[in-house]
Every structure is written in structure tokens, then in C-alpha cells.
Design an enzyme around this catalytic site. Structure first.
Site, PDB file in Angstrom:
ATOM      1  N   ASN A 136       0.689  -1.361  -0.019  1.00 19.45           N
ATOM      2  CA  ASN A 136      -0.054   0.002   0.192  1.00 19.45           C
ATOM      3  C   ASN A 136       1.003   1.189   0.080  1.00 19.45           C
ATOM      4  O   ASN A 136       0.170   2.279   0.110  1.00 19.45           O
ATOM      5  CB  ASN A 136      -1.060  -0.119   1.185  1.00 19.45           C
ATOM      6  CG  ASN A 136      -0.260  -0.062   2.485  1.00 19.45           C
ATOM      7  OD1 ASN A 136       1.017   0.039   2.714  1.00 19.45           O
ATOM      8  ND2 ASN A 136      -0.829   0.038   3.713  1.00 19.45           N
ATOM      9  N   HIS A 138       3.438   1.998   2.082  1.00 19.48           N
ATOM     10  CA  HIS A 138       4.012   2.478   3.282  1.00 19.48           C
ATOM     11  C   HIS A 138       5.532   2.174   3.313  1.00 19.48           C
ATOM     12  O   HIS A 138       6.116   1.534   2.687  1.00 19.48           O
ATOM     13  CB  HIS A 138       3.311   1.934   4.579  1.00 19.48           C
ATOM     14  CG  HIS A 138       3.736   0.244   4.736  1.00 19.48           C
ATOM     15  ND1 HIS A 138       2.923  -0.731   5.157  1.00 19.48           N
ATOM     16  CD2 HIS A 138       4.751  -0.432   4.477  1.00 19.48           C
ATOM     17  CE1 HIS A 138       3.189  -1.879   5.354  1.00 19.48           C
ATOM     18  NE2 HIS A 138       4.617  -1.809   4.691  1.00 19.48           N
TER      19      HIS A 138
HETATM   20  C1  F6R Z   1       9.903  -3.161   7.808  1.00 22.21           C
HETATM   21  C2  F6R Z   1       9.088  -1.938   7.159  1.00 22.21           C
HETATM   22  C3  F6R Z   1       8.354  -2.288   6.346  1.00 22.21           C
HETATM   23  C4  F6R Z   1       8.876  -3.212   4.931  1.00 22.21           C
HETATM   24  C5  F6R Z   1       7.496  -3.288   4.176  1.00 22.21           C
HETATM   25  C6  F6R Z   1       7.786  -4.435   2.951  1.00 22.21           C
HETATM   26  O1  F6R Z   1      10.970  -2.751   8.679  1.00 22.21           O
HETATM   27  O2  F6R Z   1       9.408  -1.087   7.830  1.00 22.21           O
HETATM   28  O3  F6R Z   1       8.023  -0.984   5.585  1.00 22.21           O
HETATM   29  O4  F6R Z   1       9.712  -2.695   4.345  1.00 22.21           O
HETATM   30  O5  F6R Z   1       6.490  -3.775   4.691  1.00 22.21           O
HETATM   31  O6  F6R Z   1       7.847  -5.595   3.709  1.00 22.21           O
HETATM   32  P1  F6R Z   1       8.177  -6.952   2.830  1.00 22.21           P
HETATM   33  O7  F6R Z   1       9.484  -6.981   2.176  1.00 22.21           O
HETATM   34  O8  F6R Z   1       7.981  -8.055   3.767  1.00 22.21           O
HETATM   35  O9  F6R Z   1       7.129  -6.895   1.493  1.00 22.21           O
END
Ligand code: F6R
Length: 249
Positions: A136, A138
Site C-alpha cells: 500500500n 507504506h
Molecule cells: C520493515 C518495514 C516495512 C517493510 C514493508 C515491506 O521494517 O518498515 O515498511 O519494508 O512492509 O515488507 P516486505 O519486504 O515483507 O514486503
């Protein structure tokens, strides 16, 4: 802004590890902002290999992780603490005194968030911030709608974020402490890695003009030293116009 597109997720992660290694070699006592998540696992694997080979100094950096779940003990396998212990901290010397995460077990999470922010400032701020991106859009756990000047805070996780959470059978956490978007923007260098088709829409939104609160990562367009490393799949929805801008950025 610089964007690098590599053929595979493996190559993209290796490139990010090499870039981190370059920063560590240039300044061994760097302050790093670290990220967790599935995307980052191969980055830490490559980095460990470089450390083990003695090619890159690992004993002098300080690190601050972006985020930690609230109410999840550091020993819980789903915690970011446990993730970092396995991925990096048990492979380097004296991590306990120099590698920090927000206190997910704090009685007063807002106070713990403010203390974390103050600690980052005490160490002189972040030199190199590693970032992933959520489906999304973030960054950290700054969900859509978060003001771009937000500071480290206790936040509520979106249902979409909770749906793709790994490491929990049930009882997925609802809340976390995360560095704010404003905190992230103050890092001197930012390095974002996105791989896989599931991130293609978020990557497209991140680079769409103008920046929008609907995609927190789009705040990074205003960062003065941002490197984005993608694999072909994550870059799959960049428009020709965006790719054109990439080349001229
Ligand atoms: C983790 C963080 C999150 C992840 C994001 C992607 O410390 O801050 O913003 O980078 O949720 O996560 P993955 O790589 O599991 O898709």
C-alpha cells in the site's frame, strides 16, 4: 533520485548489499537505519557474506531499525528484534550496545517513540536509511494518510498490512512503533529496495506526480539523495513517462 533496475530480485538485493558495503567501507562508524521484511532477507545474507570474508568493516557502525510491533516480546519469532538477531545481529560483534530497535514492550509506546527519536538525534541522525515498501506504499509502518512531516510514533497498522504479515499464527499485532516520514526524510542518504510483482503498483504510485498522502513512499520524491533499486517485476508498472524521468533524474 537514481533508479536502478536489475533483472532478478537476487541481483537487486546483491546490489543493495554492495551499496551498503560501499558506505561502510567509506565510513565504518556510519549510523544506519535498517529495515526488516521478506525483501531484505537476501540483502542481509549478502552482507553477512561480505562481513565473513573480511571485505567490509562490521564492528563500528550503529544502527536504528525503522520499526517494531507493539506488545510483541523481542524473543517472539515474529518480532523484528528476532528477525534482526537472526539476519544480522548475532553475526557481528557487540550488537547489543549499538544496534537498536524501538521498544515494542514499552508501557507507554508514545513515550518510547519519542525516546527513540531523541536517541537517533543523540547519535547525530541517520547517515544511510535502508527502506522497503509496503504493497500500500507504506515506508516504515507509516500507512497511507500519514502526514509527510510525521515523527517517530506509536501507530495503528492497516488491515492490508496485517493481512500480509509473516511470523504470526494468529493474534497478529495491531500496533507498532515506527520512525516517522519526517524522521526518514532527514536521513542523509536513502536506499529503497522493492522486488516482485506485488510491489509494482506501489512503486508506480511512489513515482507518480504529485506526491500524495495516499502513497507514503511518494514523500521520498523530495529527498535529495535517494537511490531506488528494483527488479524487473517491481518496475513492471512504471510508465514510459516515469522511466523517462528516471533516466534524467
Ligand atoms: C520493515 C518495514 C516495512 C517493510 C514493508 C515491506 O521494517 O518498515 O515498511 O519494508 O512492509 O515488507 P516486505 O519486504 O515483507 O514486503
Amino acid at each position: 533520485m537514481k533508479i536502478v533496475i536489475r533483472n532478478t530480485a537476487h541481483e537487486a538485493a546483491q546490489q543493495v548489499a554492495d551499496l551498503i558495503a560501499g558506505h561502510l567501507t567509506a565510513k565504518p562508524d556510519i549510523v544506519m537505519g535498517l529495515a526488516t521484511g521478506e525483501t531484505m532477507r537476501p540483502v542481509y545474507t549478502h552482507l553477512r557474506t561480505l562481513f565473513e570474508a573480511g571485505d567490509v568493516p562490521s564492528s563500528a557502525f550503529t544502527s536504528f531499525n525503522l520499526d517494531e510491533f507493539s506488545g510483541v516480546p523481542p524473543t517472539h519469532p515474529g518480532s523484528f528484534n528476532a528477525y534482526m538477531m537472526e539476519a544480522l545481529f548475532t553475526h557481528i560483534a557487540d550488537a547489543e550496545g549499538r544496534c537498536f530497535l524501538p521498544d515494542g514492550m514499552a508501557d507507554d509506546p508514545q513515550m518510547a517513540a519519542a525516546a527513540y527519536e531523541a536517541k537517533i538525534a543523540h547519535y547525530g541522525g541517520i547517515d544511510l536509511q535502508l527502506l522497503g515498501i509496503g504493497r500500500n506504499g507504506h515506508i516504515g509502518f507509516n500507512e497511507p494518510g500519514t502526514p509527510f512531516d510525521s515523527r517517530t510514533a506509536a501507530v495503528e497498522l492497516s488491515q492490508q498490512t496485517r493481512d500480509v504479515m509473516t511470523g504470526f499464527d494468529s493474534n497478529r499485532p495491531h500496533r507498532a512503533i515506527t520512525m516517522g516520514i519526517g524522521t526518514i526524510m532527514e536521513a542523509r542518504h536513502c536506499l529503497l529496495l522493492a522486488t516482485g510483482e506485488a510491489k509494482a503498483a506501489a512503486v508506480g504510485a511512489m513515482l507518480s506526480h504529485p506526491p500524495s498522502l495516499a502513497c507514503p513512499a511518494s514523500a521520498l520524491q523530495a529527498h535529495t539523495d535517494l537511490m531506488i533499486v528494483l527488479d524487473r517485476q517491481a518496475a513492471g508498472r512504471l510508465t514510459e513517462h516515469q522511466l523517462l524521468e528516471v533516466e534524467t533524474c
